[in-house]
Design an enzyme around this catalytic site. Structure first.
Site, mmCIF file in Angstrom:
data_model
loop_
_atom_site.group_PDB
_atom_site.id
_atom_site.type_symbol
_atom_site.label_atom_id
_atom_site.label_comp_id
_atom_site.label_asym_id
_atom_site.label_seq_id
_atom_site.Cartn_x
_atom_site.Cartn_y
_atom_site.Cartn_z
ATOM 1 C CG ASN A 8 -29.200 -15.718 -41.376
ATOM 2 O OD1 ASN A 8 -27.997 -15.538 -41.496
ATOM 3 N ND2 ASN A 8 -30.044 -15.515 -42.362
ATOM 4 N N GLY A 10 -26.006 -13.894 -40.376
ATOM 5 C CA GLY A 10 -26.050 -12.657 -41.143
ATOM 6 C C GLY A 10 -27.114 -11.679 -40.676
ATOM 7 C CB CYS A 11 -30.235 -12.115 -39.041
ATOM 8 S SG CYS A 11 -31.637 -11.318 -38.229
ATOM 9 C CB SER A 12 -28.457 -7.075 -36.701
ATOM 10 O OG SER A 12 -29.757 -6.635 -37.037
ATOM 11 N NE ARG A 15 -24.444 -9.853 -36.209
ATOM 12 C CZ ARG A 15 -24.903 -9.302 -37.323
ATOM 13 N NH1 ARG A 15 -25.197 -10.057 -38.367
ATOM 14 N NH2 ARG A 15 -25.069 -8.001 -37.405
#
Length: 114
Positions: A8, A10-12, A15
């Site tokens: 995802n 949007g997820c740190s 990432r």
């Protein structure tokens, strides 16, 4: 080595795991944005089995209604059905290599299967 990450952007944490994978020359990487291309029920069951965890341990509770729906205590079939119906319930990132599967929270857990 082949690796697949259910990612995802949007997820740190997701990432960070992706960055670790991309930083290695020995990885043939497949990135699956699971919110756009969710895994099948069978694939989810296999991922959790290979990770040595119950599906309810892989339920995303933050930002979802998983607790209110009782998914953190539910049986495997109910949890998998809910995840297939709403992929936002899948905690991320899941990473699969030939050495196993890990829910990479914290992202350093990825090192166990590289």
């Amino acid at each position: 080595m082949k690796a697949t990450i259910w990612h995802n952007p949007g997820c740190s944490k997701s990432r960070a795991a992706l960055e670790t994978l991309q930083g290695r020359d020995d990885i043939e990487l497949t990135v699956v944005q699971y919110l756009k291309d969710p895994p099948s029920r069978e694939k989810l069951a296999q991922l959790y089995r290979d990770a040595g965890m119950a599906p309810r341990e892989g339920v995303r509770t933050q930002g979802t209604d998983a607790k209110e729906r009782g998914l953190t205590e539910a049986d495997d079939a109910s949890v998998l059905d809910a995840m297939v119906a709403d992929s936002r319930l899948i905690e991320r990132p899941l990473v699969e290599t030939e050495k196993g599967v890990r829910l990479c929270r914290p992202p350093e857990a990825i090192l166990e299967i590289l």
